[in-house]
Design an enzyme around this catalytic site. Structure first.
Site, short mmCIF file in Angstrom:
data_model
loop_
_atom_site.label_atom_id
_atom_site.label_comp_id
_atom_site.label_asym_id
_atom_site.label_seq_id
_atom_site.Cartn_x
_atom_site.Cartn_y
_atom_site.Cartn_z
N CYS A 141 0.84 -1.36 0.10
CA CYS A 141 -0.08 0.04 0.11
C CYS A 141 0.98 1.23 0.25
CB CYS A 141 -0.87 0.00 0.98
SG CYS A 141 -1.96 -1.37 1.32
N THR A 142 0.33 2.33 -0.38
CA THR A 142 0.96 3.65 -0.47
C THR A 142 -0.04 4.58 0.05
OG1 THR A 142 2.60 3.01 -2.23
CG2 THR A 142 2.20 5.34 -1.57
N ARG B 76 8.82 1.74 -3.20
CA ARG B 76 7.85 2.72 -3.48
C ARG B 76 7.79 4.09 -2.98
NH1 ARG B 76 3.88 0.09 -1.14
NH2 ARG B 76 5.12 -1.52 -0.40
#
Lengths: 122, 253
Positions: B1-2, B191
């Site tokens: 997730c971000t 990320r």
């Protein structure tokens, strides 16, 4: 740094409003009425999504069977996880029972779907 | 997730996330995708929780899951949760629960309780910091006033770190993926660096939900695990979710 990442790319721009190959669709909205008894709140949603939910849970069970071919893992879900429900706090315990009723999916499998996050933090 | 919380020059707060899920849960060779990730997409729904026909909070959820991973309490706060991997993980919490130690809270139940009952950013923050949990997590919380935004890094027992927004001090956004901010992310799963690079490139004066969507659409922030993107703007109670697909040359996570 991005150039070193084989999957990286330059920062995207003007992608909104969403369209094109990275956009797969919009998301439907449902109302959850908190004035209803917990066991009835999810009826409409699960009536619409029970097939999709069954598909995901079956895939999770298939993966569990691949890791534990004896079927023990799935047996634990079906027989032991269901007992966990009586220890869960209100109203969540009642909501999970309602979801199982509305979808026709065994309660142990609904509990599994709801504790997935806790299990997969290792 | 971000997950990202950002503040614009006028003090308006934005909160957005890519929900990534399904790692190592079966790879579909034919379609070059994660099986569970693909199967979860038709289950994504926006839920409008109402009492007396009025919205209490909204969430982006999987049908059948009663906890919350992304939600907005209009005019008050926004909340997302990212997975935090640890050897002292949730499976220990579950064993403890089964053995009778039940003073911890299930992750999804806590986020749901906070969204349902929380009345202010500070109250929500206090609950997320202090409540004993069954599993470790990152809570990303945004408020409705300048400076109200943070990433709370949680072990099962305590808050290990609280990273607050401080626009005057130069911290006009916070980004959380799935790594502690004081440690480098896994080389194969960075990320955070591209997300920060794109946020810096966008600049605070241009930040908005569309430009944050651009950031979350950039590979590898968008990757094979990405199920959906959620955009939230607390002051107007705006929440939008879109199913995503990463085709072609994409990071598998």
């Amino acid at each position: 740094v991005l150039a070193e990442d084989p999957f990286g790319e330059d920062c995207r721009s003007k992608t909104y409003p969403p369209a094109g190959p990275t956009f797969k669709g919009t998301v439907p909205t449902y109302i959850i009425n908190l004035d209803l008894p917990p066991s009835r709140r999810w009826d409409k949603l699960l009536s619409d999504k029970k097939i999709e939910l069954k598909t995901v849970i079956q895939s999770i069970k298939n993966i569990a069977n691949a890791f534990v071919p004896s079927g023990k893992a799935v047996e634990i879900v079906d027989t032991k996880l269901v007992r966990l429900i009586s220890t869960l706090p209100y109203p969540f315990n009642e909501e999970l029972k309602g979801i199982a009723n509305a979808s026709g999916i065994p309660l142990g499998e609904i509990v599994l779907f709801n504790i997935f996050y806790e299990i997969f933090t290792v | 997730c971000t997950s990202i919380v950002a503040e614009d020059k006028s003090g308006k707060l934005y909160h957005a996330r890519n929900l990534d899920f399904g790692l190592f849960l079966g790879w579909d060779i034919k379609n070059s995708s994660w099986i569970i990730t693909q199967e979860l997409k038709p289950l994504v729904v926006t839920l409008d929780f109402q009492r007396n026909n009025k919205t209490v909070f909204k969430s982006t959820n999987f049908a059948g899951y009663v906890g919350m991973v992304s939600g907005i309490k209009p005019g008050i706060f926004t909340l997302t949760m990212n997975e935090r991997f640890s050897l002292d993980g949730g499976y220990i919490g579950i064993f403890e629960w089964i053995l009778g130690r039940r003073d911890g809270m299930w992750m999804g139940f806590l986020t749901r309780t906070v969204l349902e009952n929380g009345t202010s950013y500070q109250e929500a923050k206090d609950q997320l910091v202090k409540t004993r949990l069954l599993a470790p997590a990152y809570f990303i919380l945004g408020g409705n006033k300048s400076g109200e935004g943070c990433v709370i890094t949680r072990s099962r027992q305590a808050a290990l770190d609280i990273w607050d927004l401080d626009a005057n001090g130069g911290t006009w956004y916070v980004v959380e993926t799935n790594y502690d901010r004081w440690k480098a992310p896994l080389v194969l799963d960075d990320r955070r660096t591209p997300a920060m690079k794109c946020m810096n490139q966008t600049k605070q004066e241009n930040i908005s939900l569309p430009t944050i969507y651009d950031v979350l659409s950039t590979k590898p922030i968008l990757n094979k695990l990405t199920v959906c993107t959620t955009l939230m703007e607390v002051s107007e109670g705006r929440s939008e979710s879109y199913l995503r697909e990463c085709i072609g040359s994409c990071s598998p996570w």
